[in-house]
Scaffold this active site. Structure first.
Site, PDB file in Angstrom:
ATOM      1  CG  ASN A 130      -1.863   1.116   1.310  1.00 63.97           C
ATOM      2  OD1 ASN A 130      -1.821   2.021   0.468  1.00 63.97           O
ATOM      3  ND2 ASN A 130      -2.737   1.090   2.295  1.00 63.97           N
ATOM      4  CE  LYS A 162      -0.834   2.049   6.628  1.00 70.15           C
ATOM      5  NZ  LYS A 162      -2.268   2.114   6.604  1.00 70.15           N
ATOM      6  NE  ARG A 186      -6.077   1.558  -0.166  1.00 66.64           N
ATOM      7  CZ  ARG A 186      -6.092   2.717   0.461  1.00 66.64           C
ATOM      8  NH1 ARG A 186      -4.994   3.185   1.002  1.00 66.64           N
ATOM      9  NH2 ARG A 186      -7.191   3.393   0.568  1.00 66.64           N
ATOM     10  CG  HIS A 227     -13.388   2.999   3.238  1.00 70.21           C
ATOM     11  ND1 HIS A 227     -14.145   3.956   3.844  1.00 70.21           N
ATOM     12  CD2 HIS A 227     -12.100   3.238   3.592  1.00 70.21           C
ATOM     13  CE1 HIS A 227     -13.350   4.768   4.539  1.00 70.21           C
ATOM     14  NE2 HIS A 227     -12.109   4.365   4.395  1.00 70.21           N
ATOM     15  CG  HIS A 233     -14.454   1.274   6.713  1.00 71.71           C
ATOM     16  ND1 HIS A 233     -13.593   0.228   6.459  1.00 71.71           N
ATOM     17  CD2 HIS A 233     -13.659   2.329   7.042  1.00 71.71           C
ATOM     18  CE1 HIS A 233     -12.342   0.626   6.621  1.00 71.71           C
ATOM     19  NE2 HIS A 233     -12.354   1.904   6.972  1.00 71.71           N
ATOM     20  N   GLY A 260     -13.845   4.663  10.731  1.00 72.13           N
ATOM     21  CA  GLY A 260     -12.459   4.791  11.195  1.00 72.13           C
ATOM     22  C   GLY A 260     -12.119   6.257  11.262  1.00 72.13           C
ATOM     23  N   GLY A 272     -11.222   7.748   8.452  1.00 70.52           N
ATOM     24  CA  GLY A 272     -12.119   7.975   7.316  1.00 70.52           C
ATOM     25  C   GLY A 272     -13.276   7.011   7.474  1.00 70.52           C
ATOM     26  NE  ARG A 302     -10.928  12.287   4.844  1.00 73.55           N
ATOM     27  CZ  ARG A 302     -10.845  11.020   4.453  1.00 73.55           C
ATOM     28  NH1 ARG A 302     -11.755  10.494   3.650  1.00 73.55           N
ATOM     29  NH2 ARG A 302      -9.857  10.261   4.879  1.00 73.55           N
ATOM     30  CG  ASP A 352      -8.197   8.789  18.927  1.00 75.53           C
ATOM     31  OD1 ASP A 352      -9.106   8.136  19.492  1.00 75.53           O
ATOM     32  OD2 ASP A 352      -7.116   8.289  18.590  1.00 75.53           O
ATOM     33  CG  PHE A 353     -14.571   8.483  17.450  1.00 76.26           C
ATOM     34  CD1 PHE A 353     -13.928   8.799  16.262  1.00 76.26           C
ATOM     35  CD2 PHE A 353     -15.930   8.724  17.538  1.00 76.26           C
ATOM     36  CE1 PHE A 353     -14.629   9.341  15.188  1.00 76.26           C
ATOM     37  CE2 PHE A 353     -16.641   9.264  16.475  1.00 76.26           C
ATOM     38  CZ  PHE A 353     -15.989   9.574  15.296  1.00 76.26           C
ATOM     39  NE  ARG A 354      -7.919   5.651  20.599  1.00 76.09           N
ATOM     40  CZ  ARG A 354      -6.955   5.076  19.908  1.00 76.09           C
ATOM     41  NH1 ARG A 354      -6.406   3.969  20.346  1.00 76.09           N
ATOM     42  NH2 ARG A 354      -6.507   5.613  18.793  1.00 76.09           N
ATOM     43  CD  GLU A 382     -12.035  -3.517  13.255  1.00 79.92           C
ATOM     44  OE1 GLU A 382     -11.014  -3.737  13.937  1.00 79.92           O
ATOM     45  OE2 GLU A 382     -12.027  -3.435  12.022  1.00 79.92           O
ATOM     46  CD  GLU A 423      -9.078  -1.557   4.154  1.00 80.33           C
ATOM     47  OE1 GLU A 423      -8.700  -1.287   5.312  1.00 80.33           O
ATOM     48  OE2 GLU A 423      -9.348  -0.689   3.318  1.00 80.33           O
TER      49      GLU A 423
HETATM   50  P1  ADP Z   1      -7.932   4.791   9.175  1.00 85.35           P
HETATM   51  O1  ADP Z   1      -9.109   5.423   8.503  1.00 85.35           O
HETATM   52  O2  ADP Z   1      -6.794   5.736   9.384  1.00 85.35           O
HETATM   53  O3  ADP Z   1      -7.550   3.431   8.617  1.00 85.35           O
HETATM   54  P2  ADP Z   1      -8.764   3.294  11.519  1.00 85.35           P
HETATM   55  O4  ADP Z   1      -9.798   2.447  10.913  1.00 85.35           O
HETATM   56  O5  ADP Z   1      -7.503   2.651  11.950  1.00 85.35           O
HETATM   57  O6  ADP Z   1      -8.451   4.559  10.633  1.00 85.35           O
HETATM   58  O7  ADP Z   1      -9.419   4.055  12.759  1.00 85.35           O
HETATM   59  C1  ADP Z   1      -8.673   4.912  13.550  1.00 85.35           C
HETATM   60  C2  ADP Z   1      -9.600   5.566  14.539  1.00 85.35           C
HETATM   61  O8  ADP Z   1     -10.265   4.566  15.330  1.00 85.35           O
HETATM   62  C3  ADP Z   1      -8.915   6.441  15.574  1.00 85.35           C
HETATM   63  O9  ADP Z   1      -8.725   7.747  15.099  1.00 85.35           O
HETATM   64  C4  ADP Z   1      -9.890   6.419  16.725  1.00 85.35           C
HETATM   65  O10 ADP Z   1     -10.838   7.466  16.556  1.00 85.35           O
HETATM   66  C5  ADP Z   1     -10.619   5.103  16.579  1.00 85.35           C
HETATM   67  N1  ADP Z   1     -10.270   4.150  17.643  1.00 85.35           N
HETATM   68  C6  ADP Z   1      -9.223   3.330  17.702  1.00 85.35           C
HETATM   69  N2  ADP Z   1      -9.231   2.622  18.847  1.00 85.35           N
HETATM   70  C7  ADP Z   1     -10.312   3.016  19.541  1.00 85.35           C
HETATM   71  C8  ADP Z   1     -10.889   2.675  20.801  1.00 85.35           C
HETATM   72  N3  ADP Z   1     -10.324   1.775  21.591  1.00 85.35           N
HETATM   73  N4  ADP Z   1     -12.021   3.307  21.154  1.00 85.35           N
HETATM   74  C9  ADP Z   1     -12.594   4.223  20.376  1.00 85.35           C
HETATM   75  N5  ADP Z   1     -12.107   4.584  19.164  1.00 85.35           N
HETATM   76  C10 ADP Z   1     -10.990   3.999  18.758  1.00 85.35           C
END
Ligand code: ADP
Length: 397
Positions: free
Chosen positions: A7, A14, A91, A180, A208, A210, A212, A241, A283-285, A334, A384
């Site tokens: 990728n 990657k 990819r 995606h 999906h 993430g 994105g 975004r 970041d959702f955390r 996830e 993926e």
């Molecule tokens: P990308 O689109 O870069 O491939 P990912 O699918 O890896 O992204 O998702 C990354 C995002 O997932 C992080 O920015 C964060 O918001 C979220 N994330 C990762 N781990 C956790 C977690 N334990 N709890 C909540 N959100 C999480």
């Protein structure tokens, strides 16, 4: 069969070496800062990761050479020689309307991928550089291109056309493409396996979520609609975004603040989404932690995100005339039980009921709906690389 999955980005690459039959990952890693000061990470299965800084990587060629050297290294290598790499899967972000499936790379295919460059000017040229570097270093090894857009080529015109003058589609290829695709394809296939039904008989909504995020309506194994559009800026709000907004906002803000279109798009791509709305983080955390401490904007960003996902679930159930299962995947899907629970809230009317105890889980293939939920809710970690390796192996045989 060992497949090297690549990728390639503009300054990063990657990689993963895996066997799609056994699903064993022999090694994986990342080359970063290509053309700058070269950082190299290599993780062989069952051994410590190797990290090196200041590795000479003026171009992608040196980066791929470093990967190949590591794979056959007498100490940390995982194969005896490069001959044990049976094929390479690349990819590629954009396949335009030309590619509805993965393909074996030929000169004609390379030319056709290049023709798609204007549709993904940041990504496709980097993908092409990655392919060329591998071709140089591994002449004779079959190479396959796996496109992010291909899975969505089954969408009907009503889903992919924008209500713009028709000539922009005919002359300029302006339409919804969706992205995606490799992930949506993988998780919907896994969903069929989990539900023990042929995919042809299932109506699935794949979320999906993430950094994105996109959602796809998959009817009988075919994508019939998806939330990303001509570019990955459309659809859901994402980490940074904005997702769907009124195009009139652009003119209003550009006039008001004297921004040119590049500045405006920088705001929409990099300063918006849940980060822009929360003023906390993409970041959702971090959002969860801040909301837990009473930060109202962070809570609003979570609510806005979940609300938009929920709206798409309803819209795609309507688009398909029903839904058998909703799938959550990618970083947020996830891992974030709060978001999953917020998305599913109030969907009992359509026969979707989350099981709170089952939802208290991370990163594992599981059914998280209640036993009496007519619509199943599934957590399926995406993969993926595995999907790319499966397609590559099938075409290289
Ligand atoms: P990308 O689109 O870069 O491939 P990912 O699918 O890896 O992204 O998702 C990354 C995002 O997932 C992080 O920015 C964060 O918001 C979220 N994330 C990762 N781990 C956790 C977690 N334990 N709890 C909540 N959100 C999480």
């Amino acid at each position: 069969m060992n497949i090297l999955v690549i990728n390639a980005g503009s300054s990063s690459l990657k990689y993963q070496l895996l066997n799609p039959e056994t699903q064993q990952v022999l090694a994986k890693g990342l080359c970063e800062r290509i053309g700058i000061d070269g950082k190299f990470t290599y993780k062989p299965e069952g051994k410590e990761a190797v990290k090196e800084a200041d590795v000479s990587m003026p171009t992608h060629n040196e980066a791929i050479k470093a990967v190949l050297d590591a794979l056959v290294d007498p100490k940390n290598g995982v194969i005896g020689s490069m001959k044990e790499i049976d094929a390479v899967g690349h990819r590629v972000v954009h396949g335009g309307e030309k590619f509805a499936k993965s393909v074996l790379i030929t000169d004609e295919v390379m030319a056709a991928i290049e023709e798609c460059n204007p549709l993904a000017p940041l990504h496709n040229p980097a993908n092409i550089i990655g392919i060329r570097a591998c071709q140089d270093l591994m002449p004779g090894t079959p190479m396959v291109a796996v496109f992010d857009t291909a899975f969505h080529q089954t969408m009907p015109p009503a889903a992919y056309m924008y209500a713009l003058p028709y000539e922009y589609y005919e002359k300029d290829k302006v339409r919804r493409y969706g992205f995606h695709g490799t992930s949506h394809k993988y998780v919907t296939q896994r969903a069929a396996a989990m539900l023990g039904k042929p995919i042809e008989e299932l109506k699935l909504i794949s979320c999906h979520l993430g950094n994105g995020s996109s959602i796809a309506a998959v009817d009988g194994g075919k994508s019939v609609d998806t939330s990303m559009g001509f570019t990955p800026l459309a659809g859901l709000p994402m980490g940074t975004r904005c997702g769907d907004i009124d195009a009139g906002i652009l003119q209003y803000l550009m006039n008001k603040y004297g921004m040119d279109i590049d500045k405006m798009l920088n705001v929409l791509n990099k300063k918006s989404g849940v980060e822009g709305l929360s003023c906390v983080s993409s970041d959702f955390r971090d959002l969860e932690a801040a909301a837990g401490k009473g930060d109202r904007k962070a809570a609003l960003a979570q609510e806005k995100f979940a609300y938009e996902v929920r709206k798409y679930v309803g819209a795609y159930a309507a688009a398909m005339g029903g839904v058998d299962a909703v799938i959550f995947t990618a970083g947020v899907g996830e891992n974030d039980k709060t978001i999953r629970s917020m998305v599913c809230k109030g969907l009992d009317f359509m026969g979707l009921k989350l099981d709170d105890a089952a939802n208290d889980v991370r990163g594992k293939e599981t059914v998280i709906s209640a036993a009496d939920s007519k619509v199943k809710v599934l957590l399926i970690p995406t993969n993926e690389e595995l999907m790319i390796a499966i397609d590559t192996a099938a075409l290289a045989k």
